[in-house]
Design an enzyme around this catalytic site. Sequence first.
Site, mmCIF file in Angstrom:
data_model
loop_
_atom_site.group_PDB
_atom_site.id
_atom_site.type_symbol
_atom_site.label_atom_id
_atom_site.label_comp_id
_atom_site.label_asym_id
_atom_site.label_seq_id
_atom_site.Cartn_x
_atom_site.Cartn_y
_atom_site.Cartn_z
ATOM 1 N N GLU A 101 4.364 -5.449 7.238
ATOM 2 C CA GLU A 101 3.551 -4.457 7.964
ATOM 3 C C GLU A 101 4.036 -4.206 9.391
ATOM 4 O O GLU A 101 3.960 -3.076 9.888
ATOM 5 C CB GLU A 101 2.079 -4.892 7.997
ATOM 6 C CG GLU A 101 1.330 -4.646 6.700
ATOM 7 C CD GLU A 101 1.490 -5.746 5.657
ATOM 8 O OE1 GLU A 101 2.352 -6.631 5.838
ATOM 9 O OE2 GLU A 101 0.746 -5.731 4.661
ATOM 10 N N GLU A 127 -0.867 -9.232 -0.636
ATOM 11 C CA GLU A 127 -2.290 -9.471 -0.343
ATOM 12 C C GLU A 127 -3.108 -9.456 -1.638
ATOM 13 O O GLU A 127 -4.038 -10.245 -1.809
ATOM 14 C CB GLU A 127 -2.801 -8.422 0.645
ATOM 15 C CG GLU A 127 -2.187 -8.616 2.025
ATOM 16 C CD GLU A 127 -2.583 -7.517 2.998
ATOM 17 O OE1 GLU A 127 -2.215 -6.354 2.738
ATOM 18 O OE2 GLU A 127 -3.258 -7.810 3.981
ATOM 19 N N GLY A 137 0.437 -4.970 0.962
ATOM 20 C CA GLY A 137 -0.784 -4.982 0.154
ATOM 21 C C GLY A 137 -0.569 -5.609 -1.214
ATOM 22 O O GLY A 137 -1.523 -6.106 -1.819
ATOM 23 N N ALA A 153 0.875 -1.173 0.000
ATOM 24 C CA ALA A 153 0.000 0.000 0.000
ATOM 25 C C ALA A 153 0.911 1.221 0.000
ATOM 26 O O ALA A 153 2.060 1.147 0.442
ATOM 27 C CB ALA A 153 -0.884 -0.023 1.237
HETATM 28 N N1 DAK Z 1 4.613 3.260 -0.808
HETATM 29 C C1 DAK Z 1 5.010 4.418 -1.373
HETATM 30 N N2 DAK Z 1 6.139 4.546 -2.090
HETATM 31 C C2 DAK Z 1 6.902 3.457 -2.238
HETATM 32 C C3 DAK Z 1 6.554 2.201 -1.672
HETATM 33 C C4 DAK Z 1 5.333 2.135 -0.926
HETATM 34 N N3 DAK Z 1 4.896 0.998 -0.398
HETATM 35 N N4 DAK Z 1 7.528 1.319 -1.985
HETATM 36 C C5 DAK Z 1 8.433 1.978 -2.710
HETATM 37 N N5 DAK Z 1 8.073 3.265 -2.872
HETATM 38 C C6 DAK Z 1 8.787 4.317 -3.596
HETATM 39 C C7 DAK Z 1 10.005 4.781 -2.818
HETATM 40 O O1 DAK Z 1 9.628 5.737 -1.827
HETATM 41 C C8 DAK Z 1 10.854 5.374 -3.926
HETATM 42 O O2 DAK Z 1 10.346 6.640 -4.254
HETATM 43 P P1 DAK Z 1 11.326 7.956 -4.310
HETATM 44 O O3 DAK Z 1 11.942 8.015 -2.977
HETATM 45 O O4 DAK Z 1 12.306 7.597 -5.406
HETATM 46 O O5 DAK Z 1 10.410 9.067 -4.635
HETATM 47 C C9 DAK Z 1 10.557 4.451 -5.107
HETATM 48 O O6 DAK Z 1 9.328 3.799 -4.790
HETATM 49 C C10 DAK Z 1 11.630 3.395 -5.333
HETATM 50 O O7 DAK Z 1 11.807 2.697 -4.100
HETATM 51 P P2 DAK Z 1 13.270 2.499 -3.442
HETATM 52 O O8 DAK Z 1 14.202 3.595 -3.836
HETATM 53 O O9 DAK Z 1 13.043 2.243 -1.988
HETATM 54 O O10 DAK Z 1 13.738 1.161 -4.191
HETATM 55 P P3 DAK Z 1 14.720 0.065 -3.613
HETATM 56 O O11 DAK Z 1 15.026 -0.832 -4.752
HETATM 57 O O12 DAK Z 1 15.863 0.691 -2.883
HETATM 58 O O13 DAK Z 1 13.867 -0.756 -2.533
HETATM 59 C C11 DAK Z 1 11.889 -1.899 -1.717
HETATM 60 C C12 DAK Z 1 12.752 -1.516 -2.944
HETATM 61 C C13 DAK Z 1 10.605 -2.548 -2.234
HETATM 62 C C14 DAK Z 1 12.646 -2.903 -0.876
HETATM 63 C C15 DAK Z 1 11.613 -0.618 -0.888
HETATM 64 O O14 DAK Z 1 11.053 0.385 -1.768
HETATM 65 C C16 DAK Z 1 10.632 -0.841 0.227
HETATM 66 O O15 DAK Z 1 10.988 -1.362 1.298
HETATM 67 N N6 DAK Z 1 9.411 -0.374 0.022
HETATM 68 C C17 DAK Z 1 8.392 -0.403 1.020
HETATM 69 C C18 DAK Z 1 7.884 -1.804 1.216
HETATM 70 C C19 DAK Z 1 6.808 -1.793 2.265
HETATM 71 O O16 DAK Z 1 7.077 -1.683 3.465
HETATM 72 N N7 DAK Z 1 5.612 -1.755 1.759
HETATM 73 C C20 DAK Z 1 4.429 -1.466 2.588
HETATM 74 C C21 DAK Z 1 4.038 -2.723 3.298
HETATM 75 S S1 DAK Z 1 2.801 -2.330 4.402
HETATM 76 C C22 DAK Z 1 -4.305 -0.234 4.932
HETATM 77 C C23 DAK Z 1 -4.423 -1.491 4.402
HETATM 78 C C24 DAK Z 1 -3.289 -2.176 4.076
HETATM 79 C C25 DAK Z 1 -2.055 -1.610 4.314
HETATM 80 C C26 DAK Z 1 -1.952 -0.346 4.850
HETATM 81 C C27 DAK Z 1 -3.069 0.352 5.178
HETATM 82 N N8 DAK Z 1 -5.463 0.527 5.272
HETATM 83 C C28 DAK Z 1 -6.694 -0.076 4.928
HETATM 84 C C29 DAK Z 1 -5.392 1.839 5.704
HETATM 85 C C30 DAK Z 1 -0.908 -2.318 3.901
HETATM 86 C C31 DAK Z 1 0.266 -1.884 4.244
HETATM 87 C C32 DAK Z 1 1.412 -2.338 3.511
HETATM 88 O O17 DAK Z 1 1.357 -2.705 2.360
#
Ligand code: DAK
Length: 259
Positions: A135, A115, A112, A66
């Site tokens: 998460e 998911e 997400g 997400a």
């Molecule tokens: N959201 C927003 N931007 C994201 C993103 C994300 N999930 N994942 C990556 N990006 C963006 C980065 O910020 C970066 O943007 P800039 O800084 O260049 O503007 C760009 O994508 C490239 O990412 P990286 O530079 O970080 O690329 P790397 O190769 O170094 O790393 C990575 C790739 C996938 C390992 C890393 O980007 C990462 O750890 N990303 C986050 C993964 C993560 O934690 N995802 C979220 C999981 S929690 C909800 C329901 C469900 C959820 C939430 C709320 N509600 C109903 C309210 C679910 C939550 C989740 O999904």
Amino acid sequence: MDYNHLLVKTENNISVVTLNRPEALNALNKELLNELSLFLEAAESNPEIRVIILTGSGEKSFVAGADIKEFSDFDGREGELLSREGQKRVFDKIENLSKPVIAAVNGFALGGGLELAMSCHFRIASDNARLGLPEVTLGLIPGYGGTQRLPKLVGKGRAAQMIFTAEMISAQRAYEIGLVNEVVSQAELLERAQTIATKIASNSSTAIAKAIQTLNASDSDSGFDLEIKSFGELFETADFKEGVAAFLEKRKADFSHRN
Ligand code: DAK
């Protein structure tokens, strides 16, 4: 229909839907989820579409979760509302669609994103895919069905380990534990998904819609009853008559795909 974050290509009764926010590794923001919901509604009533393939744009990511920036200032009420709405409008809708949805996981499938892949009827992954539910590193739990679908696919113990550690697993490991059905090279991924989709599209859509319903009921007490009832109903369909006639006449069935 034109979308900002989806690329949709429909050919030979198969829609390939590419989630397209490459600047954010295809993270799910509200607009993308809304577009996906609209696409699913349109696909459900479009007889030209018999199978859907979901994939991410680029070679790096299916969906990296997400959009963290979007929910960073949510309170409890907003979080619950969005989880409920999102599950209903996208994730449950995919699972309960009358047409098979295949996830072609072409890179990161995190939070997400995993998911979303798990709400699809099955998953094919490229060998560079990395899958996980991170998460808890954000002080959250999976909110789009991850705590419910992951244990059904891989068992409660493995799901617990993935959720508690937040570690990503490789495509090969995901294959070993039953989270994905096949692993192929990145170059072969869409072709393989399309080959499977073509095979599905040649079978009776009427029967496949019933198969989805009954498979989805397999965890409930009513699963066996629904199978019996659905089995009976299919005897009344044009596809059943055509399928049996084709077999007896030693020819390929030409299904109408209608009830
Ligand atoms: N959201 C927003 N931007 C994201 C993103 C994300 N999930 N994942 C990556 N990006 C963006 C980065 O910020 C970066 O943007 P800039 O800084 O260049 O503007 C760009 O994508 C490239 O990412 P990286 O530079 O970080 O690329 P790397 O190769 O170094 O790393 C990575 C790739 C996938 C390992 C890393 O980007 C990462 O750890 N990303 C986050 C993964 C993560 O934690 N995802 C979220 C999981 S929690 C909800 C329901 C469900 C959820 C939430 C709320 N509600 C109903 C309210 C679910 C939550 C989740 O999904």
